[in-house]
Design a protein around this motif. Structure first.
Motif, short mmCIF file in Angstrom:
data_model
loop_
_atom_site.label_atom_id
_atom_site.label_comp_id
_atom_site.label_asym_id
_atom_site.label_seq_id
_atom_site.Cartn_x
_atom_site.Cartn_y
_atom_site.Cartn_z
N ARG A 64 36.58 58.11 43.33
CA ARG A 64 35.85 58.54 42.14
C ARG A 64 36.52 58.08 40.85
N SER A 65 37.77 57.71 40.90
CA SER A 65 38.47 57.31 39.69
C SER A 65 38.24 55.86 39.30
N THR A 66 37.70 55.06 40.20
CA THR A 66 37.49 53.64 39.93
C THR A 66 36.24 53.44 39.09
N ARG A 67 36.35 52.57 38.08
CA ARG A 67 35.21 52.18 37.25
C ARG A 67 35.12 50.66 37.23
N VAL A 68 33.93 50.17 37.51
CA VAL A 68 33.72 48.73 37.59
C VAL A 68 33.96 48.07 36.25
N SER A 69 33.52 48.70 35.16
CA SER A 69 33.70 48.12 33.83
C SER A 69 35.18 47.98 33.49
N ALA A 70 36.01 48.93 33.91
CA ALA A 70 37.44 48.82 33.65
C ALA A 70 38.07 47.74 34.52
N ALA A 71 37.54 47.54 35.72
CA ALA A 71 38.11 46.54 36.63
C ALA A 71 37.90 45.12 36.12
N ILE A 72 36.73 44.85 35.50
CA ILE A 72 36.45 43.50 35.04
C ILE A 72 36.92 43.27 33.62
N SER A 108 37.01 45.05 29.49
CA SER A 108 36.00 45.42 28.50
C SER A 108 36.07 44.55 27.26
N GLY A 109 36.69 43.37 27.36
CA GLY A 109 36.83 42.52 26.18
C GLY A 109 35.56 41.83 25.76
N SER A 110 34.65 41.57 26.69
CA SER A 110 33.42 40.86 26.37
C SER A 110 32.21 41.73 26.66
N ARG A 111 31.10 41.34 26.06
CA ARG A 111 29.85 42.08 26.25
C ARG A 111 28.77 41.13 26.75
N ASP A 112 29.01 40.57 27.92
CA ASP A 112 28.04 39.66 28.50
C ASP A 112 27.28 40.37 29.61
N GLU A 113 26.54 39.57 30.40
CA GLU A 113 25.71 40.14 31.45
C GLU A 113 26.57 40.82 32.53
N ALA A 114 27.77 40.26 32.80
CA ALA A 114 28.65 40.88 33.80
C ALA A 114 29.08 42.27 33.34
N LEU A 156 26.16 44.60 33.76
CA LEU A 156 26.02 44.97 35.17
C LEU A 156 27.06 46.00 35.57
N ALA A 157 28.30 45.83 35.10
CA ALA A 157 29.35 46.79 35.43
C ALA A 157 29.04 48.17 34.87
N HIS A 158 28.57 48.23 33.63
CA HIS A 158 28.22 49.53 33.04
C HIS A 158 27.05 50.17 33.80
N ALA A 159 26.09 49.33 34.22
CA ALA A 159 24.96 49.87 34.98
C ALA A 159 25.42 50.44 36.33
N ILE A 160 26.35 49.74 37.00
CA ILE A 160 26.88 50.23 38.27
C ILE A 160 27.64 51.54 38.06
N ASP A 161 28.43 51.59 36.99
CA ASP A 161 29.17 52.82 36.70
C ASP A 161 28.22 53.99 36.44
N ALA A 162 27.17 53.71 35.67
CA ALA A 162 26.20 54.77 35.39
C ALA A 162 25.51 55.23 36.66
#
Length: 418
Positions: free
Chosen positions: A169-177, A179-185, A188-194
């Motif tokens: 539960r502590s893992t977040r996809v957005s933190a793994a990739i 947060s320096g850029s705001r592209d499609e990846a 997608l990471a924020h959507a998976i986290d949500a």
């Protein structure tokens, strides 16, 4: 082909097309400019030669009168008093012609070699080729870098998503990739986290409801147990006590499932000789079950939780399978095998699910395998369900899954929930 190489190939192809298009454009433009300048110079020279011929009556400035090698196309173009130029490639060299009609039958012409202009054009072509190769190399390098960055980020996202699916539960996809850029990846990471947060909230709500119901049932169930013990001896009293025991076991199983769902359970590890442990635990519980120890091993595990897994698997085999039921110990693996109709396809493909009963099964509430799977997760073990090719059902507990990355041979289908 991975996404990295697809991006590299695409960028390289675009670079090649751009380099070729620009090179052709520059080549054609320069060639046209050289030819146009040569024609203008030759036009000025023939006009000057015409004036000198009109004054002296003799060809000057290298001009010739009716030369035999005058191209017929140029001869036809100057008839009627016109002047014209022509770029001719004879195979032995290129020449720029200029001609003018001095009378009805005579033509004054000039011929100048065009090879210097062609040499300049060849030099430009060499420069363009080197430039095009440089552009393609830089484009391919940029494609490799861009593709590698995107591929690494997506792989990190996939690993993080796998951890979330495994219950971290502590893992977040957005933190793994990152947060320096705001592209499609990143989107997608924020959507998976949500989505993970929403699913986790829903699971947590369901778990709380299940646990609350089970806890609330404990109080009246305790009173019901006491009342059943006070009933006078007889068949009705035995039936009531039996149903109370079943209900009590069900409530305890539901509470255990709720605790396992919290992912907060911790194993109390100790060294266990797996062969002797399995024999001691299986024989008193089910004497008719055969225990075979192929190779013994000492494993670090929680004996209480391992016993719970073993008992649940044997119980499931006895209730839903067919004899003979055998338990086989092979190193750090314990296999429980029966010779019934095998596991249902849904259980093999999706894993056990609470309150799911086998078609045609003999009672039960569908919690035994769910609890076994949860306890295996606590132990860090791998619980596998399969239907061997020669029939029956096989449930395997692998207490050292990292040492056995594949499932045993001879299994047609298996479902693993590490």
């Amino acid at each position: 082909m991975s996404l990295r190489w697809k991006i590299t190939a695409t960028v390289t192809l675009v670079s090649v097309l751009v380099a070729v298009a620009l090179s052709l454009t520059v080549h054609l433009a320069y060639a046209y400019r050289l030819a146009d300048e040569a024609r203008k110079i030759q036009q000025e020279r023939i006009e000057l030669a015409l004036r000198e011929y009109s004054r002296t009556g003799q060809p000057t400035l290298g001009s010739r009168l009716d030369p035999p090698d005058l191209p017929e196309q140029l001869r036809a173009a100057v008839e009627g008093g016109y002047t014209a130029t022509l770029l001719e490639d004879t195979g032995d060299g290129a020449y720029i012609w200029a001609a003018a009609s001095v009378s009805e039958r005579q033509i004054l012409s000039l011929r100048t070699p065009y090879d210097p202009q062609l040499s300049a054009l060849a030099s430009l072509d060499r420069v363009l080729v080197m430039g095009a190769l440089t552009v393609v190399a830089l484009g391919a390098g940029a494609g490799v870098v861009i593709g590698a960055q995107l591929s690494v980020r997506l792989r990190r996202a996939a690993v993080a998503a796998g951890r979330v699916a495994d219950g971290d539960r502590s893992t977040r996809v957005s933190a793994a990739i990152g947060s320096g850029s705001r592209d499609e990846a990143a989107e997608l990471a924020h959507a998976i986290d949500a989505m993970a947060d929403a699913l986790q909230s829903r699971i947590e709500a369901e778990r709380r409801v299940t646990a609350d119901i089970a806890h609330e049932l404990r109080t009246p169930l305790t009173g019901l147990t006491t009342a059943a013990e006070l009933l006078p001896p007889g068949r009705p009293a035995e039936l009531v006590r039996d149903r109370v025991r079943v209900l009590r076991a069900l409530v305890e199983d539901v509470l255990e499932v709720a605790r396992l769902d919290t992912a907060t359970e911790r194993a109390e590890m100790s060294e266990v000789a797996l062969g002797a442990f399995t024999t001691r635990r299986a024989a008193p519980y089910a004497p008719e079950v055969e225990v075979h120890v192929l190779t013994d091993a000492v494993v670090d595990t929680d004996p209480r939780r391992l016993e719970r897994i073993l008992v649940n698997l044997i119980t499931n085999a006895l209730k839903h399978g067919a004899p003979p039921v055998a338990v086989e110990v092979d190193g750090a693996r314990i296999g429980v095998r029966d010779h019934g109709s095998g596991f249902p396809d849904e259980l093999v493909s999706e894993g056990p699910s609470r309150f799911r009963k086998w078609p045609g099964g003999s009672g039960g509430h569908g919690l035994g395998l769910t609890i076994a799977l949860g306890q295996a997760n606590v132990l860090g073990a791998r619980l596998t369900f399969a239907n061997p090719a020669d029939g029956g059902a096989l449930a395997t507990v692998d207490l050292a899954p990292d040492e056995h990355p594949t499932v045993p041979q001879g299994e047609e289908r298996s479902r693993t929930r590490p």
